[in-house]
Motif scaffolding. Sequence first.
Motif, PDB file in Angstrom:
ATOM      1  N   TRP A   1       0.818  -1.206   0.000  1.00 65.40           N
ATOM      2  CA  TRP A   1       0.000   0.000   0.000  1.00 65.40           C
ATOM      3  C   TRP A   1       0.853   1.257   0.000  1.00 65.40           C
ATOM      4  CZ3 TRP A   1      -4.629  -0.440  -1.614  1.00 65.40           C
ATOM      5  CH2 TRP A   1      -5.418  -1.558  -1.303  1.00 65.40           C
ATOM      6  N   ASP A   2       2.067   1.222   0.557  1.00 66.64           N
ATOM      7  CA  ASP A   2       2.874   2.438   0.580  1.00 66.64           C
ATOM      8  C   ASP A   2       3.499   2.742  -0.783  1.00 66.64           C
ATOM      9  OD1 ASP A   2       4.817   0.457   0.580  1.00 66.64           O
ATOM     10  OD2 ASP A   2       5.735   1.037   2.477  1.00 66.64           O
ATOM     11  N   TRP A   3       3.259   1.872  -1.767  1.00 66.81           N
ATOM     12  CA  TRP A   3       3.655   2.178  -3.147  1.00 66.81           C
ATOM     13  C   TRP A   3       2.540   2.891  -3.912  1.00 66.81           C
ATOM     14  CZ3 TRP A   3       5.705  -3.397  -4.479  1.00 66.81           C
ATOM     15  CH2 TRP A   3       6.891  -3.633  -3.760  1.00 66.81           C
ATOM     16  N   GLU A   4       1.373   3.021  -3.294  1.00 65.29           N
ATOM     17  CA  GLU A   4       0.245   3.654  -3.956  1.00 65.29           C
ATOM     18  C   GLU A   4       0.376   5.169  -3.903  1.00 65.29           C
ATOM     19  OE1 GLU A   4      -4.613   3.251  -4.034  1.00 65.29           O
ATOM     20  OE2 GLU A   4      -3.582   3.089  -2.108  1.00 65.29           O
ATOM     21  N   ILE A   5       0.136   5.834  -5.026  1.00 62.99           N
ATOM     22  CA  ILE A   5       0.195   7.290  -5.107  1.00 62.99           C
ATOM     23  C   ILE A   5      -1.153   7.806  -5.603  1.00 62.99           C
ATOM     24  CG2 ILE A   5       1.316   9.279  -6.185  1.00 62.99           C
ATOM     25  CD1 ILE A   5       3.816   7.587  -6.518  1.00 62.99           C
ATOM     26  N   PRO A   6      -1.861   8.576  -4.801  1.00 62.16           N
ATOM     27  CA  PRO A   6      -3.147   9.128  -5.250  1.00 62.16           C
ATOM     28  C   PRO A   6      -2.943  10.122  -6.395  1.00 62.16           C
ATOM     29  CG  PRO A   6      -2.891   9.300  -2.859  1.00 62.16           C
ATOM     30  CD  PRO A   6      -1.552   8.954  -3.410  1.00 62.16           C
ATOM     31  N   VAL A   7      -3.876  10.121  -7.318  1.00 62.35           N
ATOM     32  CA  VAL A   7      -3.903  11.116  -8.397  1.00 62.35           C
ATOM     33  C   VAL A   7      -5.286  11.760  -8.340  1.00 62.35           C
ATOM     34  CG1 VAL A   7      -3.530  11.551 -10.855  1.00 62.35           C
ATOM     35  CG2 VAL A   7      -2.396   9.607  -9.758  1.00 62.35           C
ATOM     36  N   PRO A   8      -5.466  12.731  -7.444  1.00 60.30           N
ATOM     37  CA  PRO A   8      -6.810  13.286  -7.218  1.00 60.30           C
ATOM     38  C   PRO A   8      -7.417  13.927  -8.456  1.00 60.30           C
ATOM     39  CG  PRO A   8      -5.109  14.587  -6.092  1.00 60.30           C
ATOM     40  CD  PRO A   8      -4.455  13.340  -6.565  1.00 60.30           C
ATOM     41  N   GLU A   9      -6.566  14.465  -9.351  1.00 60.92           N
ATOM     42  CA  GLU A   9      -7.101  15.087 -10.568  1.00 60.92           C
ATOM     43  C   GLU A   9      -7.893  14.098 -11.413  1.00 60.92           C
ATOM     44  OE1 GLU A   9      -3.144  17.138  -9.647  1.00 60.92           O
ATOM     45  OE2 GLU A   9      -4.016  15.127  -9.547  1.00 60.92           O
ATOM     46  N   LEU A  10      -7.528  12.808 -11.308  1.00 60.32           N
ATOM     47  CA  LEU A  10      -8.192  11.763 -12.086  1.00 60.32           C
ATOM     48  C   LEU A  10      -9.092  10.891 -11.223  1.00 60.32           C
ATOM     49  CD1 LEU A  10      -5.193  10.629 -14.330  1.00 60.32           C
ATOM     50  CD2 LEU A  10      -6.965  12.309 -14.841  1.00 60.32           C
ATOM     51  N   GLU A  11      -9.190  11.241  -9.928  1.00 55.07           N
ATOM     52  CA  GLU A  11      -9.998  10.466  -8.983  1.00 55.07           C
ATOM     53  C   GLU A  11      -9.584   8.990  -8.997  1.00 55.07           C
ATOM     54  OE1 GLU A  11     -14.091  11.177  -9.889  1.00 55.07           O
ATOM     55  OE2 GLU A  11     -14.032  13.253  -9.198  1.00 55.07           O
ATOM     56  N   THR A  12      -8.280   8.760  -8.971  1.00 49.05           N
ATOM     57  CA  THR A  12      -7.771   7.396  -8.971  1.00 49.05           C
ATOM     58  C   THR A  12      -6.423   7.387  -8.274  1.00 49.05           C
ATOM     59  OG1 THR A  12      -7.360   5.456 -10.369  1.00 49.05           O
ATOM     60  CG2 THR A  12      -6.573   7.570 -11.203  1.00 49.05           C
ATOM     61  N   SER A  13      -5.696   6.302  -8.410  1.00 47.53           N
ATOM     62  CA  SER A  13      -4.342   6.203  -7.887  1.00 47.53           C
ATOM     63  C   SER A  13      -3.551   5.301  -8.811  1.00 47.53           C
ATOM     64  CB  SER A  13      -4.349   5.646  -6.456  1.00 47.53           C
ATOM     65  OG  SER A  13      -4.902   4.338  -6.439  1.00 47.53           O
ATOM     66  N   VAL A  14      -2.240   5.341  -8.661  1.00 49.18           N
ATOM     67  CA  VAL A  14      -1.345   4.449  -9.381  1.00 49.18           C
ATOM     68  C   VAL A  14      -0.410   3.818  -8.349  1.00 49.18           C
ATOM     69  CG1 VAL A  14      -1.431   5.820 -11.505  1.00 49.18           C
ATOM     70  CG2 VAL A  14       0.364   6.269  -9.810  1.00 49.18           C
ATOM     71  N   PHE A  15       0.324   2.817  -8.761  1.00 44.40           N
ATOM     72  CA  PHE A  15       1.362   2.241  -7.911  1.00 44.40           C
ATOM     73  C   PHE A  15       2.711   2.496  -8.565  1.00 44.40           C
ATOM     74  CE2 PHE A  15      -2.288  -0.061  -6.355  1.00 44.40           C
ATOM     75  CZ  PHE A  15      -2.019  -0.221  -4.993  1.00 44.40           C
ATOM     76  N   LEU A  16       3.691   2.868  -7.757  1.00 42.88           N
ATOM     77  CA  LEU A  16       5.048   3.068  -8.239  1.00 42.88           C
ATOM     78  C   LEU A  16       5.948   2.097  -7.467  1.00 42.88           C
ATOM     79  CD1 LEU A  16       6.447   4.899 -10.309  1.00 42.88           C
ATOM     80  CD2 LEU A  16       7.054   6.429  -8.421  1.00 42.88           C
ATOM     81  N   ILE A  17       6.325   1.012  -8.146  1.00 43.38           N
ATOM     82  CA  ILE A  17       7.122  -0.036  -7.513  1.00 43.38           C
ATOM     83  C   ILE A  17       8.589   0.368  -7.562  1.00 43.38           C
ATOM     84  CG2 ILE A  17       7.749  -2.480  -7.571  1.00 43.38           C
ATOM     85  CD1 ILE A  17       5.087  -3.040  -8.924  1.00 43.38           C
ATOM     86  N   PRO A  18       9.296   0.355  -6.427  1.00 42.42           N
ATOM     87  CA  PRO A  18      10.691   0.819  -6.402  1.00 42.42           C
ATOM     88  C   PRO A  18      11.600   0.007  -7.321  1.00 42.42           C
ATOM     89  CG  PRO A  18       9.809   0.566  -4.175  1.00 42.42           C
ATOM     90  CD  PRO A  18       8.809  -0.053  -5.098  1.00 42.42           C
ATOM     91  N   ALA A  19      12.620   0.674  -7.832  1.00 37.67           N
ATOM     92  CA  ALA A  19      13.553   0.021  -8.751  1.00 37.67           C
ATOM     93  C   ALA A  19      14.313  -1.118  -8.077  1.00 37.67           C
ATOM     94  CB  ALA A  19      14.537   1.053  -9.302  1.00 37.67           C
TER      95      ALA A  19
END
Length: 204
Positions: free
Chosen positions: A26-44
């Motif tokens: 869950w700490d890889w999740e990044i909210p994108v409020p402009e799109l009313e959604t979120s994405v995940f950014l998995i560390p390298a």
Amino acid sequence: PDHLRRMALYKVNSGCREQEVCKLRWDWEIPVPELETSVFLIPADFGGRHEASGVKNGDERLVVLNRVAKSVVEGQRGLHPTWVFPYGKPDENDDPTPVHRMNDSAWKKARKRAAAKYQERFKRPAPAGFASIRIHDLKHTFGRRLRAAGVTEEDRKALLGHKNGSITSHYSAAELGKLIDEANRISATDARGPALTILRRTAG
């Protein structure tokens, strides 16, 4: 098992590798409020089950969620503070652990049951590819469905986490919206208007 069904549904709609699903946090999740959604950014430096099983290209892995993948994630919310897909067996702290791997005996048994149901329904043996479907085939299916839907090679690379020199962890909301729309072409298109945001991992 229901947890494998949810993970497989997420995988075939996100194009993630097996360990990117099993160890999704869950700490890889990044909210994108402009799109009313979120994405995940998995560390390298995510290593997965072993050194070769994590992020493949040594880059951060952006995971956008189409309508189906987002529905799966929302259904997992609140089950565990760390793992998106926790497993029911407790660890030494009496806490659910992440799934070790998807390709286990439960997957193989479910595959046999699915092949038997196929034969019962269609009165002929299940195709070999269906009867012996592998976990990794779900990622390939995502890629093939994107190509069949006319998604460009550049966007397919971004959605599948393949190395692409033009892809960074900084996206405008318009660019993210385009990727989400492309991913939704394999389920249902969800057009959104442009907005601007920058993805930055929060320090600490």
